[in-house]
Write a protein that holds these residues in place. Structure first.
Motif, PDB file in Angstrom:
ATOM      1  N   TYR A 134      43.307  40.689  41.921  1.00  0.00           N
ATOM      2  CA  TYR A 134      44.421  41.607  41.700  1.00  0.00           C
ATOM      3  C   TYR A 134      44.538  42.615  42.843  1.00  0.00           C
ATOM      4  O   TYR A 134      45.633  43.008  43.238  1.00  0.00           O
ATOM      5  CB  TYR A 134      44.239  42.361  40.378  1.00  0.00           C
ATOM      6  CG  TYR A 134      44.413  41.509  39.141  1.00  0.00           C
ATOM      7  CD1 TYR A 134      45.211  40.371  39.154  1.00  0.00           C
ATOM      8  CD2 TYR A 134      43.783  41.866  37.948  1.00  0.00           C
ATOM      9  CE1 TYR A 134      45.369  39.597  38.017  1.00  0.00           C
ATOM     10  CE2 TYR A 134      43.939  41.094  36.803  1.00  0.00           C
ATOM     11  CZ  TYR A 134      44.724  39.960  36.846  1.00  0.00           C
ATOM     12  OH  TYR A 134      44.881  39.205  35.715  1.00  0.00           O
TER      13      TYR A 134
ATOM     14  N   TYR B  86      51.318  42.950  40.317  1.00  0.00           N
ATOM     15  CA  TYR B  86      49.861  42.892  40.258  1.00  0.00           C
ATOM     16  C   TYR B  86      49.188  44.256  40.281  1.00  0.00           C
ATOM     17  O   TYR B  86      48.027  44.370  39.889  1.00  0.00           O
ATOM     18  CB  TYR B  86      49.316  42.004  41.384  1.00  0.00           C
ATOM     19  CG  TYR B  86      49.484  40.551  41.068  1.00  0.00           C
ATOM     20  CD1 TYR B  86      48.671  39.931  40.122  1.00  0.00           C
ATOM     21  CD2 TYR B  86      50.469  39.793  41.691  1.00  0.00           C
ATOM     22  CE1 TYR B  86      48.831  38.593  39.803  1.00  0.00           C
ATOM     23  CE2 TYR B  86      50.633  38.447  41.385  1.00  0.00           C
ATOM     24  CZ  TYR B  86      49.817  37.859  40.442  1.00  0.00           C
ATOM     25  OH  TYR B  86      49.975  36.539  40.131  1.00  0.00           O
TER      26      TYR B  86
ATOM     27  N   ARG C 163      48.335  44.978  36.748  1.00  0.00           N
ATOM     28  CA  ARG C 163      47.179  44.203  36.277  1.00  0.00           C
ATOM     29  C   ARG C 163      45.889  44.740  36.899  1.00  0.00           C
ATOM     30  O   ARG C 163      44.857  44.800  36.232  1.00  0.00           O
ATOM     31  CB  ARG C 163      47.356  42.722  36.632  1.00  0.00           C
ATOM     32  CG  ARG C 163      48.541  42.072  35.945  1.00  0.00           C
ATOM     33  CD  ARG C 163      48.579  40.586  36.211  1.00  0.00           C
ATOM     34  NE  ARG C 163      49.776  39.971  35.662  1.00  0.00           N
ATOM     35  CZ  ARG C 163      50.021  38.665  35.728  1.00  0.00           C
ATOM     36  NH1 ARG C 163      49.168  37.855  36.315  1.00  0.00           N
ATOM     37  NH2 ARG C 163      51.126  38.167  35.209  1.00  0.00           N
TER      38      ARG C 163
END
Length: 276
Positions: free
Chosen positions: A219, A234, A237
């Protein structure tokens, strides 16, 4: 008539002795297998920078999925060879002595250490059919074994994590598919039980951290990509994995208060995640 009775008694006595000896032979095989496994795990400890949690044995849970060295691999294979010499009669003896779970654990963990994930999964399936022959400790280990296997399966994709966007997206996708919330749940179940064994809670906390670490690296690469859309996807995340890891480290700090020789573990994990 008296001689006949004596002969019958003698035959019965000899049968009892024979069955007893067979039982002792089986238990000795199991003990030898465990000693062999422990020797292999000890070698893993010596080769690991995080040695405290690299060892798993049925009697002491303190493990992490670290690839075994060549010599330890041979010993894990030897453990399996010894266990394979225990026939159906021997398994019955182990069940009667509440040792069948020990047999299955050694088998499953040996396969796991050798990255034989399909075989380890088959042992878990067998254990699910033998719950009446497992003690509580065995059941707890088998509850988390599927999650250990998942960490094994995810590890190659973590290793391949790269700054190349397409390759990295594939690796992240595979890690996310393998390490799901369902795989984390058995760890949380043990972590949330304050009455659980401290060593077991220490182990699962680190396994949970390992799961987040596999995600974290990929990530981080994706979030730093110049493509703003990809980075926006991302970064969320990454932040989630980052936050979950920090929370788990706090849990780890609480657990090690009860374990005097585990004080150096938290700094090592903070260093891995680049946490201050």
């Amino acid at each position: 008539m008296m001689n006949t009775c004596r002969r019958i008694k003698l035959i019965v006595f000899l049968l009892i002795v024979f069955v007893s000896l067979c039982g002792c032979k089986t238990i000795n095989k199991l003990r030898t297998a465990q000693d062999t496994f422990n020797e292999a795990a000890s070698l893993d400890n010596q080769s690991s920078q995080v040695s405290y949690y690299n060892n798993v044995t049925p009697s002491e849970v303190s493990a992490a999925p670290i690839a075994p060295q060549d010599k330890s691999k041979l010993l894990y294979h030897e453990t399996l060879e010894i266990l394979d010499t225990i026939d159906d009669s021997g398994k019955t003896t182990l069940k009667k002595n509440k040792l069948y779970g020990n047999y299955l654990i050694l088998k499953g963990l040996s396969y796991w250490k050798l990255d034989k994930n399909a075989e380890a999964t088959a042992v878990v399936a067998e254990a699910e059919k033998e719950t009446d022959n497992l003690i509580d400790r065995d059941k707890k280990l088998f509850e988390i074994m599927p999650s250990l296997i998942a960490l094994n399966e995810a590890k190659p994709y973590y290793v391949k994590s790269t700054k190349h966007l397409d390759e990295n997206c594939f690796n992240i996708k595979r890690i996310t598919e393998i390490i799901t919330d369902e795989e984390i749940e058995p760890f949380d179940k043990i972590l949330n039980d304050r009455n659980e064994n401290s060593n077991l809670r220490l182990y699962v906390a680190q396994c949970k951290l390992l799961a987040y670490f596999y995600q974290h690296k990929g990530y981080r690469f994706a979030a730093s990509n110049k493509n703003s859309t990809c980075a926006a996807t991302y970064i969320n995340r990454f932040n989630a994995a980052d936050s979950a890891a920090k929370q788990t480290i706090k849990e780890l700090e609480t657990i090690i208060k009860d374990i005097s020789n585990a004080k150096g573990i938290v700094p090592k994990w903070k260093h891995k995640f680049n946490f201050k």
